[in-house]
Every structure is written in C-alpha cells, then in structure tokens.
Design a protein around this motif. Structure first.
Motif, PDB file in Angstrom:
ATOM      1  N   MET A  76     -60.897 -44.062  86.761  1.00 56.34           N
ATOM      2  CA  MET A  76     -60.413 -43.818  85.400  1.00 56.34           C
ATOM      3  C   MET A  76     -61.499 -43.155  84.560  1.00 56.34           C
ATOM      4  O   MET A  76     -61.222 -42.230  83.800  1.00 56.34           O
TER       5      MET A  76
ATOM      6  N   ARG B 142     -53.458 -44.294  79.424  1.00 61.79           N
ATOM      7  CA  ARG B 142     -53.875 -45.684  79.609  1.00 61.79           C
ATOM      8  C   ARG B 142     -53.435 -46.308  80.930  1.00 61.79           C
ATOM      9  O   ARG B 142     -54.002 -47.302  81.362  1.00 61.79           O
ATOM     10  N   ARG B 143     -52.428 -45.740  81.587  1.00 60.90           N
ATOM     11  CA  ARG B 143     -51.962 -46.314  82.851  1.00 60.90           C
ATOM     12  C   ARG B 143     -53.081 -46.240  83.870  1.00 60.90           C
ATOM     13  O   ARG B 143     -53.539 -45.168  84.230  1.00 60.90           O
ATOM     14  N   THR B 144     -53.542 -47.374  84.350  1.00 61.96           N
ATOM     15  CA  THR B 144     -54.643 -47.420  85.299  1.00 61.96           C
ATOM     16  C   THR B 144     -54.162 -46.983  86.681  1.00 61.96           C
ATOM     17  O   THR B 144     -53.196 -47.514  87.212  1.00 61.96           O
ATOM     18  N   VAL B 145     -54.844 -45.991  87.217  1.00 63.38           N
ATOM     19  CA  VAL B 145     -54.571 -45.505  88.561  1.00 63.38           C
ATOM     20  C   VAL B 145     -55.908 -45.498  89.286  1.00 63.38           C
ATOM     21  O   VAL B 145     -56.818 -44.766  88.916  1.00 63.38           O
TER      22      VAL B 145
ATOM     23  N   ASP C  46     -48.577 -38.505  75.908  1.00 62.45           N
ATOM     24  CA  ASP C  46     -48.346 -39.824  75.343  1.00 62.45           C
ATOM     25  C   ASP C  46     -49.493 -40.740  75.770  1.00 62.45           C
ATOM     26  O   ASP C  46     -50.018 -40.614  76.886  1.00 62.45           O
ATOM     27  N   GLU C  47     -49.900 -41.649  74.904  1.00 61.11           N
ATOM     28  CA  GLU C  47     -51.010 -42.537  75.237  1.00 61.11           C
ATOM     29  C   GLU C  47     -50.749 -43.328  76.512  1.00 61.11           C
ATOM     30  O   GLU C  47     -51.681 -43.635  77.262  1.00 61.11           O
ATOM     31  N   SER C  48     -49.507 -43.635  76.803  1.00 61.38           N
ATOM     32  CA  SER C  48     -49.205 -44.396  78.019  1.00 61.38           C
ATOM     33  C   SER C  48     -49.652 -43.652  79.271  1.00 61.38           C
ATOM     34  O   SER C  48     -50.072 -44.264  80.252  1.00 61.38           O
ATOM     35  N   VAL C  49     -49.602 -42.332  79.249  1.00 62.61           N
ATOM     36  CA  VAL C  49     -50.043 -41.525  80.384  1.00 62.61           C
ATOM     37  C   VAL C  49     -51.550 -41.675  80.574  1.00 62.61           C
ATOM     38  O   VAL C  49     -52.047 -41.724  81.697  1.00 62.61           O
TER      39      VAL C  49
ATOM     40  N   THR D 251     -53.099 -36.285  72.011  1.00 66.82           N
ATOM     41  CA  THR D 251     -52.348 -37.448  72.471  1.00 66.82           C
ATOM     42  C   THR D 251     -51.554 -38.026  71.310  1.00 66.82           C
ATOM     43  O   THR D 251     -51.929 -37.876  70.152  1.00 66.82           O
TER      44      THR D 251
END
Length: 127
Positions: free
Chosen positions: A27, A18-21, A13-16, A47
C-alpha cells in the motif's frame, strides 16, 4: 520530464484508495506511485473523500475520451453490472440514457464541488 503524451485527469473515490490490497508495504508503494504520477505535468489525480457523501455518478465507473480536433466526438466508456459499453454523441449506447456530454458535465461538477487534491497528508495521515 516528457509531456508529449495525452492529458490525463482522474477523480478516484476514497474507497478505491483506502481498500487494502496486499501488505502495508504494498500500500505504501502504491501511495508513493500515485503521488509521483500526480506530479507529472500532464496528469491530475483528485479524490472524493468519504466526508463528501454521495455525489453525481457515485456508483458509475466511466472514462471519457476527448480529442484535440473539434471535429472528433467525445467518447464515453462505461462499466456496470450489465457489462460495458462505448458510445459517442452520434452513436448513443444502448444501456445508457445519457450522452457523453452529460458524463463530462457530471465530472466537472464533482471536480468543482467535492473533489480534493491527493496529497501525502491525505494518503499517509491515517496510518
């Protein structure tokens, strides 16, 4: 390039993605690694973009294990708020009303209808 390993096919999923870690540099390294892995002949990474909205199995994390021998069963591994479970066609999980083949059908439907290729433009285009 070594291709003796298993075939791996991921839909993230795109959320995986885009989530900044970590930092911006972290990144960037993660995106570069994702692109490199996706170029391997036995790996495919797709994705589902935010624009696709809700799709089959949107809220479920699962892994399917298919084996080359037709005698071997399809095995599903699920994670959810209640824990995790592994089951096959013959040994259905106690927390799932679905068979592993149901998850496989949903996976292929998402791949056909909403998943997009992970590209450099997709990963870095929104900087």
């Amino acid at each position: 390039v070594h291709t003796d390993g298993p075939e791996l096919f991921f839909i993230l999923d795109e959320s995986v993605i885009r989530r900044t870690v970590g930092s911006r540099e972290t990144m960037k390294r993660q995106y570069e690694k994702l692109l490199a892995v996706n170029e391997m002949p036995n790996v495919k990474v797709l994705t589902v973009p935010f624009s696709a909205g809700i799709y089959r199995q949107f809220r479920n994390t699962y892994v399917l294990f298919q084996f080359p021998d037709d005698e071997d069963e399809l095995v599903a591994y699920l994670e959810n708020a209640n824990g995790e479970v592994i089951f096959s066609e013959k040994a259905l999980g106690r927390t799932s009303q679905h068979r592993p083949t149901d998850y496989l059908d949903d996976f292929w439907e998402v791949e056909r209808e909403v998943a997009k290729e992970v590209t450099r433009e997709f990963l870095f285009g929104q900087e």
